[in-house]
Write a protein that holds these residues in place. Structure first.
Motif, PDB file in Angstrom:
ATOM      1  N   ILE A 108       0.834  -1.193   0.000  1.00 57.47           N
ATOM      2  CA  ILE A 108       0.000   0.000   0.000  1.00 57.47           C
ATOM      3  C   ILE A 108       0.873   1.249   0.000  1.00 57.47           C
ATOM      4  CG2 ILE A 108      -1.748   1.289   1.284  1.00 57.47           C
ATOM      5  CD1 ILE A 108      -2.759  -1.411   2.344  1.00 57.47           C
ATOM      6  N   SER A 161      -2.081   1.004  -4.609  1.00 50.26           N
ATOM      7  CA  SER A 161      -1.519  -0.218  -4.025  1.00 50.26           C
ATOM      8  C   SER A 161      -1.292  -1.255  -5.117  1.00 50.26           C
ATOM      9  CB  SER A 161      -2.483  -0.785  -2.976  1.00 50.26           C
ATOM     10  OG  SER A 161      -2.056  -2.061  -2.546  1.00 50.26           O
ATOM     11  N   LYS A 216      -7.874  -1.640   2.386  1.00 49.50           N
ATOM     12  CA  LYS A 216      -6.651  -1.394   3.156  1.00 49.50           C
ATOM     13  C   LYS A 216      -6.667  -2.088   4.519  1.00 49.50           C
ATOM     14  CE  LYS A 216      -4.784   2.725   3.184  1.00 49.50           C
ATOM     15  NZ  LYS A 216      -4.612   4.209   3.275  1.00 49.50           N
TER      16      LYS A 216
END
Length: 569
Positions: A62, A67, A101
């Protein structure tokens, strides 16, 4: 039963709940319309092509609102590029900032839709436009890590763990899956070879009233309705021959066999064998057929007739060398077994330093001499032919020497991988051989046949044409073709000892006080330990007795002193 969860497992279950709170089903039932595999992307790459792919999330790198991740499907890995503003074009960025995330973990199955592109460093990748969680992983994968010097750490290499958790082994060790892909190729290649020759694949019973067709200790069970003992198949030979009697010219079977014997690096109690029987053929024809078969299989599996096994390069290209058993023993011992009595063979074996006993007949003694002194010398495929009659109760007598049989075994790297006969079809001779085997079993030979299959003899009495039969140990063959010295490496789920699960022991407050003190000190005098706990006499008595019963402490008396020792559990 309560589960003791690790910190990472607790975090993943927390993520699971948060996904549900966001209205995301972590285990959706709906079809996901995969249209591409990673291998196809690599081999038929088209810049800008739209693809739909699915697999495990194996890495996340990330970098703020962007990412790079790695997705692993059944054919390998492909890089995926996630961009927050592409995934979340409106004001709500939670799909990227929260779900991707924070709530997606390594090992989760996801589906992605996107466009193929090439990164600045030249890696073919997918620019993700949409992703879907397909299955949440609640346990972390034991992924190996590679440092800046290229050294691998935390690799999942413990054999016992790998065999018990083959599902994990297949995910994190790509070479393991390659072995089993080759195993399937081997079966397909052999099956196609037989089918093209016009032979029929058949099925025969696994549960049998007589453990026949080989000399081995069977697994026994009981049929409740019929109230009879049954045995799990040790070989399928006698049933396949019945089909030749019935009029088939050629039959074969890939059979699961079971032998209640030892386990080691080359033996598993459940194993796979192939046996084929062809009418109007003999063992000379079968040698030609077998070497053509194995050359074909090696090429189909590895693309070449050569295979590396340990320090050896084996060439399965036909033809193979042929040596009689008598000549082989002469070559490596100088002893000629021809015409020797049982006593002479026993004395010769003892003189060679081979352990023998009085339960062994001529066949067993010759087998011991060959196994100890000759077998290991044959690295390249070699036929050992013309076995003594005593070693082969189901084999036809040699047409030129009545003391021998028309049998061969194929040796590779000192191990037998194929066994074949000109099959015995004289029912009178067959009955006499069965009776001789029964006598050897009664003398204590645990490898002699203990049963006479009267139904098989009856089948022979109706007449069986001249026939040659051959069997191959499929597990051992794939070991040679994939350079694996352990049979456990070529079986998805090898037999293992029962897994020992450590039970979580719950201690009350008093027990915990005593346990923590003794664990730290390892050993203390009982009086000193009791004083250190500051427990009441009642709490102390209950606590020390309970810990003793749990096996966590041991109290011993030396002279007049009582000592408490911590016991590693």
């Amino acid at each position: 039963m309560s589960l003791e969860l690790s910190e990472q497992e607790l975090v993943r279950r927390d993520s699971l709940q948060k996904l549900k709170d966001e209205g995301i089903e972590p285990f959706p039932a709906a079809l996901f319309p995969v249209d591409t595999l990673s291998k196809e992307v690599r081999e038929n790459y088209e810049e800008g092509k739209k693809v739909i792919i699915a697999g495990r999330l194996m890495s996340k790198n990330i970098m703020g609102k962007a990412s790079f991740s790695s997705i692993q499907d059944s054919e390998g890995r492909i890089q995926a590029y996630f961009n927050r503003d592409i995934l979340c074009p409106d004001e709500n960025k939670s799909l990227y900032n929260l779900v991707y995330k924070k709530l997606l973990d390594i090992g989760d199955f996801i589906g992605i839709e996107g466009i193929l592109f090439t990164t600045k460093v030249g890696e073919k990748s997918i620019h993700v436009e949409k992703f879907t969680l397909l299955s949440k992983s609640l346990k972390p994968l034991p992924l190996p890590k590679t440092d800046s010097e290229g050294k691998v750490h935390d690799a999942f290499v413990n054999p016992e763990l790998r065999y018990r958790q083959r599902y994990v082994d297949l995910v994190v060790n790509p070479r393991v899956k390659e072995v089993f892909v080759k195993r399937t190729k081997m079966f397909n290649a052999m099956r196609n070879f037989f089918n093209e020759a016009g032979y029929f694949e058949v099925e025969t019973p696994i549960l049998q009233p007589i453990a026949g067709g080989a000399a081995a200790r069977p697994f026994a069970t009981h049929h409740n309705s019929l109230d009879i003992p049954l045995y799990m198949r040790i070989a399928n030979e006698l049933y396949l021959k019945r089909l030749i009697v019935g009029g088939f010219d050629g039959v074969y079977e890939f059979s699961k066999n079971f032998r209640n014997e030892g386990m080691d690096r080359t033996h598993n109690p459940e194993f796979t064998a192939m046996e084929i029987y062809v009418a109007y053929k003999d063992y000379n024809w079968m040698m030609d057929f077998t070497e053509k078969l194995l050359e074909h299989v090696a090429i189909e599996v590895n693309g070449t007739s050569e295979a590396i096994f340990g320090e050896h390069t084996i060439n399965f290209k036909a033809p193979y060398k042929r040596v009689t058993m008598t000549q082989s023993i002469i070559d490596f011992t100088g002893f000629n077994i021809k015409g020797k009595s049982e006593d002479e063979l026993r004395e010769a074996a003892k003189g060679m330093g081979i352990a023998v006993d009085d339960t062994m007949g001529k066949g067993k003694l010759i087998d011991e001499i060959f196994g100890e002194k000759c077998e290991g010398n044959y690295i390249q495929p070699t036929y050992i032919t013309d076995y003594p009659k005593e070693m082969s109760p189901l084999c036809k007598v040699h047409r030129e020497d009545p003391e021998l049989t028309e049998r061969f075994e194929l040796m590779v790297c000192g191990k037998e991988i194929a066994n074949a006969y000109s099959e015995l079809n004289d029912p009178i001779d067959q009955r006499e051989r069965f009776e001789e085997q029964l006598k050897l079993a009664q003398r204590g030979d645990d490898e002699a046949g203990e049963f006479i299959d009267n139904d098989f003899l009856r089948a022979l009495e109706y007449g069986m044409p001249p026939t040659s039969g051959m069997g191959i140990g499929m597990d051992r063959l794939i070991m040679f073709l994939t350079n694996n010295s352990s049979i456990q490496e070529v079986l998805f789920f090898p037999q293992m000892r029962p897994e020992v699960v450590q039970k979580k022991i719950e201690l009350n407050e008093g027990e915990k006080v005593i346990f923590d003190l003794i664990k730290a000190q390892k050993s203390m005098e009982l009086v000193a330990l009791k004083e250190a706990t500051q427990l009441s006499n009642k709490q102390w008595d209950k606590g020390i007795k309970a810990l003793g019963k749990m096996g966590l402490v041991k109290v011993t008396k030396t002279n007049d002193t009582l000592t408490v020792d911590y016991t590693e559990n």
